[in-house]
Design a protein around this motif. Structure first.
Motif, PDB file in Angstrom:
ATOM      1  N   MET A 244      17.785 -30.690 -50.696  1.00 61.24           N
ATOM      2  CA  MET A 244      19.013 -31.165 -50.073  1.00 61.24           C
ATOM      3  C   MET A 244      19.586 -30.121 -49.107  1.00 61.24           C
ATOM      4  SD  MET A 244      19.532 -34.234 -51.276  1.00 61.24           S
ATOM      5  CE  MET A 244      17.769 -34.362 -50.961  1.00 61.24           C
ATOM      6  N   TYR A 245      19.502 -28.864 -49.483  1.00 59.81           N
ATOM      7  CA  TYR A 245      19.916 -27.781 -48.587  1.00 59.81           C
ATOM      8  C   TYR A 245      19.231 -26.505 -49.033  1.00 59.81           C
ATOM      9  CZ  TYR A 245      23.203 -26.396 -52.284  1.00 59.81           C
ATOM     10  OH  TYR A 245      23.767 -26.006 -53.475  1.00 59.81           O
ATOM     11  N   LEU A 246      19.003 -25.614 -48.088  1.00 64.50           N
ATOM     12  CA  LEU A 246      18.386 -24.311 -48.346  1.00 64.50           C
ATOM     13  C   LEU A 246      18.818 -23.389 -47.225  1.00 64.50           C
ATOM     14  CD1 LEU A 246      16.439 -22.922 -50.359  1.00 64.50           C
ATOM     15  CD2 LEU A 246      14.595 -23.418 -48.754  1.00 64.50           C
ATOM     16  N   LYS A 247      19.655 -22.417 -47.556  1.00 67.85           N
ATOM     17  CA  LYS A 247      20.250 -21.588 -46.507  1.00 67.85           C
ATOM     18  C   LYS A 247      20.491 -20.177 -47.032  1.00 67.85           C
ATOM     19  CE  LYS A 247      24.096 -21.459 -43.191  1.00 67.85           C
ATOM     20  NZ  LYS A 247      25.340 -22.116 -42.741  1.00 67.85           N
ATOM     21  N   ALA A 248      20.270 -19.199 -46.175  1.00 67.13           N
ATOM     22  CA  ALA A 248      20.523 -17.795 -46.497  1.00 67.13           C
ATOM     23  C   ALA A 248      21.901 -17.401 -45.982  1.00 67.13           C
ATOM     24  CB  ALA A 248      19.456 -16.899 -45.873  1.00 67.13           C
ATOM     25  N   ASN A 249      22.680 -16.719 -46.820  1.00 72.34           N
ATOM     26  CA  ASN A 249      24.023 -16.268 -46.468  1.00 72.34           C
ATOM     27  C   ASN A 249      24.142 -14.777 -46.721  1.00 72.34           C
ATOM     28  OD1 ASN A 249      25.490 -18.867 -45.833  1.00 72.34           O
ATOM     29  ND2 ASN A 249      24.769 -19.339 -47.888  1.00 72.34           N
ATOM     30  N   SER A 250      25.113 -14.169 -46.069  1.00 75.54           N
ATOM     31  CA  SER A 250      25.351 -12.739 -46.242  1.00 75.54           C
ATOM     32  C   SER A 250      26.362 -12.460 -47.341  1.00 75.54           C
ATOM     33  CB  SER A 250      25.848 -12.130 -44.923  1.00 75.54           C
ATOM     34  OG  SER A 250      27.049 -12.772 -44.492  1.00 75.54           O
ATOM     35  N   ASN A 251      26.691 -13.474 -48.140  1.00 78.58           N
ATOM     36  CA  ASN A 251      27.610 -13.285 -49.255  1.00 78.58           C
ATOM     37  C   ASN A 251      27.235 -14.269 -50.356  1.00 78.58           C
ATOM     38  OD1 ASN A 251      29.395 -15.843 -49.017  1.00 78.58           O
ATOM     39  ND2 ASN A 251      29.462 -14.960 -46.954  1.00 78.58           N
ATOM     40  N   HIS A 336      15.666 -20.108 -39.999  1.00 76.36           N
ATOM     41  CA  HIS A 336      14.690 -20.897 -39.244  1.00 76.36           C
ATOM     42  C   HIS A 336      13.438 -21.141 -40.078  1.00 76.36           C
ATOM     43  CE1 HIS A 336      12.093 -22.190 -35.911  1.00 76.36           C
ATOM     44  NE2 HIS A 336      11.203 -21.316 -36.368  1.00 76.36           N
ATOM     45  N   HIS A 337      12.948 -20.101 -40.743  1.00 75.16           N
ATOM     46  CA  HIS A 337      11.744 -20.255 -41.571  1.00 75.16           C
ATOM     47  C   HIS A 337      12.053 -21.062 -42.835  1.00 75.16           C
ATOM     48  CE1 HIS A 337      10.220 -16.720 -39.187  1.00 75.16           C
ATOM     49  NE2 HIS A 337       9.145 -17.485 -39.220  1.00 75.16           N
ATOM     50  N   LEU A 338      13.249 -20.949 -43.364  1.00 74.56           N
ATOM     51  CA  LEU A 338      13.607 -21.769 -44.524  1.00 74.56           C
ATOM     52  C   LEU A 338      13.665 -23.253 -44.162  1.00 74.56           C
ATOM     53  CD1 LEU A 338      16.380 -19.577 -46.226  1.00 74.56           C
ATOM     54  CD2 LEU A 338      14.032 -19.942 -47.002  1.00 74.56           C
ATOM     55  N   GLN A 339      14.142 -23.560 -42.971  1.00 71.56           N
ATOM     56  CA  GLN A 339      14.150 -24.954 -42.533  1.00 71.56           C
ATOM     57  C   GLN A 339      12.736 -25.478 -42.318  1.00 71.56           C
ATOM     58  OE1 GLN A 339      16.818 -27.007 -42.449  1.00 71.56           O
ATOM     59  NE2 GLN A 339      17.828 -25.239 -43.376  1.00 71.56           N
ATOM     60  N   MET A 340      11.864 -24.616 -41.786  1.00 73.84           N
ATOM     61  CA  MET A 340      10.464 -25.004 -41.647  1.00 73.84           C
ATOM     62  C   MET A 340       9.842 -25.255 -43.014  1.00 73.84           C
ATOM     63  SD  MET A 340       7.296 -22.880 -39.936  1.00 73.84           S
ATOM     64  CE  MET A 340       7.304 -21.702 -41.293  1.00 73.84           C
ATOM     65  N   THR A 342      11.488 -26.198 -45.666  1.00 76.31           N
ATOM     66  CA  THR A 342      12.094 -27.421 -46.198  1.00 76.31           C
ATOM     67  C   THR A 342      11.352 -28.652 -45.693  1.00 76.31           C
ATOM     68  OG1 THR A 342      14.270 -26.369 -46.361  1.00 76.31           O
ATOM     69  CG2 THR A 342      14.213 -28.777 -46.298  1.00 76.31           C
ATOM     70  N   ARG A 343      11.073 -28.689 -44.386  1.00 82.36           N
ATOM     71  CA  ARG A 343      10.349 -29.835 -43.832  1.00 82.36           C
ATOM     72  C   ARG A 343       8.937 -29.915 -44.408  1.00 82.36           C
ATOM     73  NH1 ARG A 343      12.939 -27.714 -39.180  1.00 82.36           N
ATOM     74  NH2 ARG A 343      11.010 -26.628 -38.614  1.00 82.36           N
ATOM     75  N   THR A 344       8.306 -28.754 -44.594  1.00 82.93           N
ATOM     76  CA  THR A 344       6.955 -28.736 -45.161  1.00 82.93           C
ATOM     77  C   THR A 344       6.963 -29.217 -46.603  1.00 82.93           C
ATOM     78  OG1 THR A 344       6.299 -26.912 -43.711  1.00 82.93           O
ATOM     79  CG2 THR A 344       4.990 -27.252 -45.691  1.00 82.93           C
ATOM     80  N   TRP A 345       7.911 -28.708 -47.391  1.00 85.61           N
ATOM     81  CA  TRP A 345       7.999 -29.097 -48.799  1.00 85.61           C
ATOM     82  C   TRP A 345       8.266 -30.593 -48.947  1.00 85.61           C
ATOM     83  CZ3 TRP A 345       7.254 -27.454 -53.689  1.00 85.61           C
ATOM     84  CH2 TRP A 345       7.885 -28.169 -54.706  1.00 85.61           C
ATOM     85  N   ASP A 346       9.186 -31.114 -48.150  1.00 83.27           N
ATOM     86  CA  ASP A 346       9.554 -32.527 -48.274  1.00 83.27           C
ATOM     87  C   ASP A 346       8.405 -33.458 -47.902  1.00 83.27           C
ATOM     88  OD1 ASP A 346      12.038 -31.795 -49.098  1.00 83.27           O
ATOM     89  OD2 ASP A 346      13.028 -32.126 -47.180  1.00 83.27           O
ATOM     90  N   ASN A 347       7.398 -32.961 -47.194  1.00 81.44           N
ATOM     91  CA  ASN A 347       6.290 -33.810 -46.770  1.00 81.44           C
ATOM     92  C   ASN A 347       4.978 -33.484 -47.464  1.00 81.44           C
ATOM     93  OD1 ASN A 347       7.153 -35.580 -44.243  1.00 81.44           O
ATOM     94  ND2 ASN A 347       8.165 -33.605 -44.018  1.00 81.44           N
ATOM     95  N   HIS A 348       4.980 -32.560 -48.404  1.00 76.72           N
ATOM     96  CA  HIS A 348       3.729 -32.243 -49.099  1.00 76.72           C
ATOM     97  C   HIS A 348       3.610 -33.125 -50.336  1.00 76.72           C
ATOM     98  CE1 HIS A 348       5.578 -30.180 -52.484  1.00 76.72           C
ATOM     99  NE2 HIS A 348       4.377 -29.862 -52.942  1.00 76.72           N
TER     100      HIS A 348
END
Length: 621
Positions: A244-251, A336-340, A342-348
């Motif tokens: 549903m979401y995957l994001k890196a944060n600085s906190n 950017h790589h996490l979004q890539m 995510t798309r890969t995981w959702d389609n494997h």
């Protein structure tokens, strides 16, 4: 050729006549759309029987009969098809666009039939009427372009196997034969293919049941990069395993997690229930995502890169300035790589779900469970488990990341934004992006040994990038390396000896300084104890306790008057450990001052290393 006479029973002819009369009467009455498929199936069955009969006997007015029948089939094929979900609600129309969309999403025909509650042959008939086929969904891509795509992906995610590579191809809208993918992976990554075959890790999966999509989300955080104040927050749908979401944060603030959650709700819809990963949910998320080599590759690649920068003394995680610059450059790239991923995981494909992907499970779940939560009594309490234990904040497990001064962040980010675009390379996806790069960085790229940059086209992006990389790694320092080798050879051809016995000199030329710490100091020295149980042994242990306290206070920053480097210089004369280590093991010895007063015992802690010696005094009662 002699033909054997075949007799057709009167009952058979009567049955065919009744079927045709029944179908024709329904057609004359202008049947409802929901009956079109049934009539088409009945008429097609009659045509099939008559064709078999015509192969062995001669039917009167055969051509005229079949022309009428085929014309009727063509008329029925133009009608909109409907499927009646008796148990799920109102009639649902299945048009050409829906079937075509599901085929483009790589659904199998059997899966489409199961979704709509019809037979496999019905879907095949619909595809025939709509002139659709699975073969049409395969991509016409050249071997060179196909190799480039897989090579680039494996370069970013080195531990990716067949399923993950196929998931990445599907995310790009590319569908090719399984044999072609396997052959290209073996060609592009032969070593990785062998290593993966030798390192099979079979994960034991337990039964896991969720009613449908949006019924339960699992949320968790990944702290592998917390040393550099980076936390990855993620949420996964329990039914489909779709991210549903995957994001890196600085906190690690709740507000950041809430922002990610609200973005996911805006894109996917509101879940009926959420679970934070405290126990079983954490096991579920870890089992699902950690088994994917791409996810491990994304995090581990950045972890290794940050560690390498520290070893080169180019990054200090304790310096706010370093971390602000690191976050400005690396956070957009990491996301950017996490979004890539995510798309890969959702389609494997998932082996435990009939090789359906999370995206397919998500779509199929919405179709088959569209009426699942429509009759909830009170939407305000939807998803609340009143019998569940109340979550109590645990300050021990709470991870709080210190933030640099806001004013310093604004100053540095405003300056960097004027000179550096952290996603410049990732944004080069079209001819317009490449032209913008040539306009902004053409002179600099030309100085990097690519004078043809202004005449290059978008197809030359890989070549330009390779030349820039070679320039920075080799050509930029080639002259200095040659001067160094010439200087070494001026000393009785010493460089030739180094090149011949390179393994002997490898520790010197590849040495990186080790940051001194309490652990390094403890391993650097060994203690010369007296016999256990003696009077001196008790005083020696008391002295070593004070020594450990001193090392701990330096490690924790409680003592600022002395550093590990100064302490090592005092003991050995060197402020760093030599590349080949000290010629002798450093030791700690204890000596008693003989002229001490009778009521005082003085122990001298003597550090012996090589030819250097120092003394630390302690007064004890």
């Amino acid at each position: 050729m002699d033909e054997r006479p075949v007799e057709v029973s009167v009952e058979f002819i009567q049955h065919i006549s009744e079927q045709l009369n029944s179908i024709s009467s329904r057609l004359l009455q202008r049947p409802q759309e929901s009956e079109a498929d049934c009539l088409y199936y009945r008429l097609e069955s009659v045509v099939r029987v008559l064709r078999r009969l015509a192969a062995v006997v001669s039917l009167p007015r055969e051509d005229e009969i079949f022309n009428v029948l085929y014309s009727s089939l063509e008329h029925l094929s133009q009608a909109d098809l409907c499927v009646n979900f008796a148990e799920r609600g109102p009639t649902m129309t299945v048009g050409k666009e829906q079937v075509q969309f599901l085929l483009e999403q790589h659904f199998k025909v059997h899966d489409i039939a199961r979704m709509y509650g019809v037979s496999y042959s019905s879907i095949r008939r619909w595809m025939k009427r709509y002139k659709l086929s699975v073969r049409q969904t395969y991509s016409d891509i050249s071997s060179e372009d196909f190799k480039s795509i897989i090579n680039n992906f494996i370069g970013q995610c080195p531990n990716s196997g067949y399923r993950i590579v196929v998931g990445h191809l599907r995310s790009l809208g590319i569908r090719v034969a399984r044999s072609r993918v396997l052959e290209m992976i073996r060609h592009v990554d032969p070593v990785g293919t062998v290593l993966r075959s030798l390192d099979l890790q079979l994960t034991q999966r337990r039964p896991y049941s969720v009613p449908g999509p949006l019924s339960l989300w699992h949320m968790d955080g990944n702290h592998k990069l917390v040393r550099w104040r980076i936390v990855v927050h993620g949420g996964i749908d329990g039914y489909s395993r779709k991210i549903m979401y995957l994001k890196a944060n600085s906190n690690n603030k709740a507000a950041s997690v809430l922002d990610c959650f609200l973005e996911a709700v805006h894109e996917h819809g509101l879940p009926h229930r959420n679970e934070t990963a405290t126990s079983q949910e954490k096991v579920f998320i870890t089992r699902e995502l950690s088994g994917c080599g791409a996810m491990c590759g994304v995090i581990c690649n950045y972890y290794s890169a940050f560690r390498h920068l520290e070893e080169l003394s180019l990054l200090d995680p304790d310096q706010d300035l370093h971390l602000i610059c690191l976050h400005y450059i690396m956070l957009p790239r990491l996301n950017h790589h996490l979004q890539m991923f995510t798309r890969t995981w959702d389609n494997h494909s998932l082996s435990t779900e009939g090789n359906m992907s999370p995206s397919q499970l998500w779509l199929a779940g919405h179709v088959m469970n569209s009426q699942l939560f429509l009759h909830t009594e009170d939407h305000r309490t939807l998803g609340i488990d009143w019998d569940a234990p109340v979550a109590v904040p645990d300050p021990v497990q709470e991870v709080i990341l210190p933030e640099p001064p806001l004013a310093l962040q604004d100053i540095i980010n405003s300056h960097l934004s004027l000179t550096i675009d952290p996603l410049m390379l990732q944004k080069c996806n079209t001819e317009a992006d490449f032209n913008e790069i040539k306009s902004n960085l053409g002179d600099w790229i030309s100085e990097c040994g690519v004078p043809s940059i202004f005449s290059s086209t978008f197809q030359d992006v890989t070549s330009v990038f390779t030349q820039i990389l070679k320039h920075y790694i080799y050509h930029r320092v080639a002259s200095m390396v040659q001067q160094f080798k010439a200087g070494m050879n001026s000393c009785n051809l010493f460089w030739e000896k180094v090149a011949t016995d390179w393994h002997e000199f490898l520790p010197i030329f590849t040495h990186t300084s080790v940051r001194l710490s309490r652990t390094v100091f403890r391993e650097l020295f060994y203690v010369k104890w007296t016999a256990e149980g003696s009077n001196r042994r008790e005083k020696e242990e008391d002295t070593m306790y004070q020594w450990e306290c001193l090392l701990m206070s330096i490690q924790e920053g409680e003592t600022t008057d002395i550093t590990f480097e100064e302490l090592l210089t005092f003991a050995t004369g060197a402020d760093a450990i030599p590349p080949l280590d000290f010629p002798h093991k450093c030791s700690i010895e204890f000596m008693i001052r003989k002229k001490a007063p009778a009521d005082y015992h003085f122990l001298l802690l003597v550090l012996l290393c090589c030819t250097y010696r120092g003394e630390l005094h302690r007064k004890t009662s």
